[in-house]
Scaffold this motif. Structure first.
Motif, short mmCIF file in Angstrom:
data_model
loop_
_atom_site.label_atom_id
_atom_site.label_comp_id
_atom_site.label_asym_id
_atom_site.label_seq_id
_atom_site.Cartn_x
_atom_site.Cartn_y
_atom_site.Cartn_z
N ASP A 114 0.82 -1.21 0.00
CA ASP A 114 0.00 0.00 0.00
C ASP A 114 0.86 1.26 0.00
O ASP A 114 0.51 2.26 -0.64
CB ASP A 114 -0.95 0.01 1.20
N ALA A 115 1.98 1.23 0.71
CA ALA A 115 2.88 2.39 0.68
C ALA A 115 3.38 2.62 -0.74
O ALA A 115 3.50 3.76 -1.19
CB ALA A 115 4.05 2.16 1.64
N ARG A 116 3.68 1.55 -1.44
CA ARG A 116 4.15 1.69 -2.83
C ARG A 116 3.02 2.15 -3.76
O ARG A 116 3.20 3.05 -4.57
CB ARG A 116 4.71 0.35 -3.31
N PHE A 117 1.84 1.53 -3.63
CA PHE A 117 0.71 1.90 -4.48
C PHE A 117 0.36 3.38 -4.34
O PHE A 117 -0.04 4.03 -5.31
CB PHE A 117 -0.52 1.06 -4.13
N ASN A 119 2.39 5.86 -3.12
CA ASN A 119 3.55 6.77 -3.15
C ASN A 119 3.81 7.41 -1.79
O ASN A 119 3.95 8.62 -1.67
CB ASN A 119 3.34 7.85 -4.23
N VAL A 120 3.88 6.56 -0.77
CA VAL A 120 4.10 7.03 0.59
C VAL A 120 5.54 6.72 1.00
O VAL A 120 5.96 5.56 0.96
CB VAL A 120 3.13 6.35 1.57
N PRO A 121 6.32 7.73 1.40
CA PRO A 121 7.68 7.46 1.87
C PRO A 121 7.63 6.73 3.21
O PRO A 121 6.97 7.17 4.16
CB PRO A 121 8.28 8.86 2.01
N ALA A 122 8.33 5.62 3.30
CA ALA A 122 8.31 4.79 4.50
C ALA A 122 9.55 3.91 4.49
O ALA A 122 10.14 3.66 3.45
CB ALA A 122 7.05 3.94 4.56
N SER A 186 9.44 10.05 -2.55
CA SER A 186 8.14 9.64 -2.03
C SER A 186 7.90 8.15 -2.27
O SER A 186 6.83 7.73 -2.70
CB SER A 186 7.01 10.46 -2.63
N LYS A 187 8.92 7.36 -1.96
CA LYS A 187 8.86 5.92 -2.15
C LYS A 187 9.09 5.19 -0.84
O LYS A 187 9.90 5.63 -0.01
CB LYS A 187 9.95 5.46 -3.14
N PRO A 188 8.45 4.04 -0.64
CA PRO A 188 8.85 3.19 0.47
C PRO A 188 10.17 2.50 0.14
O PRO A 188 10.45 2.20 -1.03
CB PRO A 188 7.71 2.18 0.57
N VAL A 189 10.97 2.27 1.16
CA VAL A 189 12.26 1.61 0.95
C VAL A 189 12.36 0.43 1.91
O VAL A 189 11.98 0.54 3.09
CB VAL A 189 13.44 2.59 1.14
N VAL A 190 12.80 -0.71 1.40
CA VAL A 190 12.98 -1.90 2.21
C VAL A 190 14.47 -2.07 2.49
O VAL A 190 15.29 -2.08 1.57
CB VAL A 190 12.44 -3.15 1.49
N SER A 450 -8.05 6.60 2.14
CA SER A 450 -8.34 5.19 1.92
C SER A 450 -7.29 4.61 0.98
O SER A 450 -6.98 5.21 -0.06
CB SER A 450 -9.74 5.03 1.30
N ALA A 451 -6.73 3.46 1.35
CA ALA A 451 -5.73 2.80 0.49
C ALA A 451 -6.45 1.85 -0.45
O ALA A 451 -6.34 0.62 -0.36
CB ALA A 451 -4.71 2.06 1.34
#
Length: 600
Positions: A114-117, A119-122, A186-190, A450-451
């Motif tokens: 959901d963070a990727r879909f 565009n949430v930085p996490a 604005s991307k999630p990073v693993v 809402s995601a």
């Protein structure tokens, strides 16, 4: 925004770093993330993360006030969504989720997606097996001989999946710079690490700039050719403005979208998450498009043709917005500050447009201001009449089963009852389809999110947790179905003291599925829809978990009392809302894609 200057430092001038044992890669990483503004961690301790979590404070009022790294202990499925809600509530700050080896990463995976879909930085910190155990079948083997977790994560996150194989200062600096880069985009990073690698000696890392910003602005809008090009292209044509999630992140957007729509005589439509970027008093606001959308907005959007211009403030490509179709305008101007948002190909969405597509890179607010500054009476698009007061056509009334609320009336009453500064999250239930249809326009007192692209049941609860950690003084609402509840019910005790406001839409079914199957599979018996749920006493369960709880009366006679309790100080509160699953309100255009020979 200039790049952050990150360097290794031998002195230990930060007392917080010294207290956390500054001598390993773990402490260096936690310290660097703190400099990037990441202090909130969520997840469960154990296995490969124990030497990371020992550096974090328990999540209490003192830790939140001191802005030091802390861990909120909550099951991984919930924890995966916490960074999404944290970012939405804070407006700029990223949070982290930690997962122990193996199954924990799988559980958090829905939140990662959901963070990727959206565009949430996490930051997602994923423990791997110790490097020294390769080939020895360790417990929860995530290596290529086990579940190959790195390959799975790389398939989804690409270069934003970082494999920490070396904790020397130079390599760790490189990893931190890659984390910074992902957050800036604005991307999630693993960040997948071997505990025995990060456990090696390493000096603390110093980040000399302030907390990371989620989006870089790398265009000088004052010299942009966009205003003049847009003026030429829109002359004598109808312009339709689409407001999306990205635009709504700017607090200026409700004012700017109103000024631009008035200057152009252009109607405005918006996505569910874009609504916060609109002013409900804008006479040219036609409503929500797509899933649960308003009749006026969907009719306007469907009427767009080759002679029209669409000014898209951000871009949401998902099925609940575009319904697998291309934008049919002759010209689409896409304003964005994102380099490679979800769904883009090489950074743009030309493949989702039938006509000319023009991507304008820059801060959306600045681009709109530049457009307004150059109007000077030179705009000559075709003006559109004001939107009707009611954005929906009349619908046939449906008899509601006794013992249930009138869900439409309940949603209208809520819309009028919101108090300033509230934040709401809609889960995958009737609320995330029907709320926008009934209320039609946003409320200045509450931001809803809402995601819907990942559409993971139960995810909104984790987002609400993250929002409350980011904004403890705000009232955070979550609207969740009784089916969604089953995904996170075990986490309620951990969240009893947060002060959340959880409304359970109790219809004893997977109502969205059942409503859809009535149209897709009309000749199949309801028993084979497999959409019935067993009754749960949500109020008694919540009280057993340390929550306050209220049953909303079917006639709404205690509605005002419920609202007063929501805005009063106190522990978390669950409100059970009895709902008739067959009271259909908002539409589901996706049903068109599921009919015939297609499948769910």
């Amino acid at each position: 925004m200039s790049s952050l200057n990150i360097q290794a430092v031998q002195d230990q001038d930060d007392p917080l770093l010294s207290e956390r044992d500054p001598g390993t890669g773990f402490s260096a990483l936690v310290g660097a993330l703190q400099e990037l503004g990441v202090v909130c961690y969520s997840g469960v301790n154990g296995g490969g993360v124990i030497h990371l979590t020992k550096l974090l404070e328990p999540a209490d009022d003192q830790a939140l006030q001191m802005n030091v790294p802390y861990l909120f202990t909550v099951p991984e499925y919930v924890a995966g969504f916490v960074p999404v809600g944290y970012y939405i509530a804070s407006g700029s700050r990223a949070a982290a989720c930690i997962t122990t080896t193996g199954a924990a990463t799988k559980l958090a995976g829905s939140g990662m997606s959901d963070a990727r879909f959206h565009n949430v930085p996490a930051v997602y910190l994923v423990a791997l097996n110790p490097k020294s155990t390769e080939g020895e079948s360790p417990l929860q083997d995530v290596s290529s001989q086990g579940i190959s977790i790195l390959e799975q994560l790389r398939a989804e996150f690409g270069d934003d999946c970082i494999h920490v194989e070396d904790s020397t200062p130079a390599r760790l600096l490189d990893y931190v710079n890659r984390i910074r880069s992902a957050l800036n985009r604005s991307k999630p990073v693993v960040v997948a690490f071997h505990p025995d690698v990060l456990g090696l000696p390493c000096p603390p890392l110093k980040v000399s700039a302030g907390p990371v910003q989620s989006i870089e602005n790398n265009i000088d809008v004052r010299r942009s050719s966009f205003p003049e090009d847009f003026i030429r292209a829109s002359r004598g044509r109808r312009v339709v403005i689409l407001v999306t999630d990205e635009a709504a992140r700017s607090p200026e957007m409700p004012t700017l979208t109103t000024l631009v729509s008035e200057a152009l005589g252009a109607p405005l439509v918006w996505t569910v998450n874009g609504a916060w970027g609109t002013d409900p008093n804008n006479d040219l606001g036609y409503g929500y498009i797509g899933f649960g959308g308003n009749d006026s907005a969907n009719a306007l959007w469907s009427s767009i043709g080759p002679e029209d211009v669409v000014l898209s403030l951000g871009f949401e490509p998902g099925e609940y917005v575009l319904n697998l179709r291309k934008i049919n305008a002759g010209t689409v101007y896409h304003l964005t500050n994102l380099d490679s948002p979800y769904g883009a190909i090489q950074g743009d969405f030309s493949h989702r447009c039938n006509g000319d597509y023009k991507r304008i890179k820059g801060d959306i607010s600045s681009l709109l201001r530049s457009l307004l500054a150059r109007r000077g009476g030179r705009y000559t698009p075709i003006a559109v009449q004001a939107a009707p007061f009611s954005l929906n056509a009349a619908r046939r009334s449906v008899e509601i089963t006794p013992g249930n609320v009138n869900f439409a009336e309940f949603l209208r009453r809520l819309h009028e009852a919101w108090r300033w500064g509230s934040i709401g999250f809609d889960d995958v239930c009737l609320a995330y389809k029907d709320r926008q249809y009934v209320t039609q326009r946003s409320s200045p007192n509450i931001r809803f999110y809402s995601a819907y692209q990942g559409s993971a049941m139960g995810g909104a609860f984790g987002m609400a947790v993250g929002a409350k950690l980011a904004a403890p003084d705000r009232t955070i609402f979550c609207f969740s179905g009784d089916g969604c509840y089953q995904m996170y019910a075990g986490a309620l005790p951990q969240c009893a003291e947060l002060g959340l406001r959880l409304f359970i839409i109790d219809n004893k079914s997977y109502a969205i599925v059942n409503q859809g199957l009535g149209k897709i599979l009309p000749d199949t018996s309801r028993e084979k829809w497999h959409g019935t749920l067993k009754r749960v006493d949500h109020v008694a369960a919540a009280r057993a978990y340390g929550w306050d709880a209220i049953d909303l009366h079917p006639d709404l006679s205690n509605f005002d009392y419920v609202i007063e309790q929501c805005y009063a100080n106190g522990p978390s509160l669950l409100v059970r809302v009895p709902v008739d699953p067959w009271q259909e309100l908002g539409g589901n255009p996706r049903l068109e894609n599921l009919a015939g020979h297609s499948h769910l």
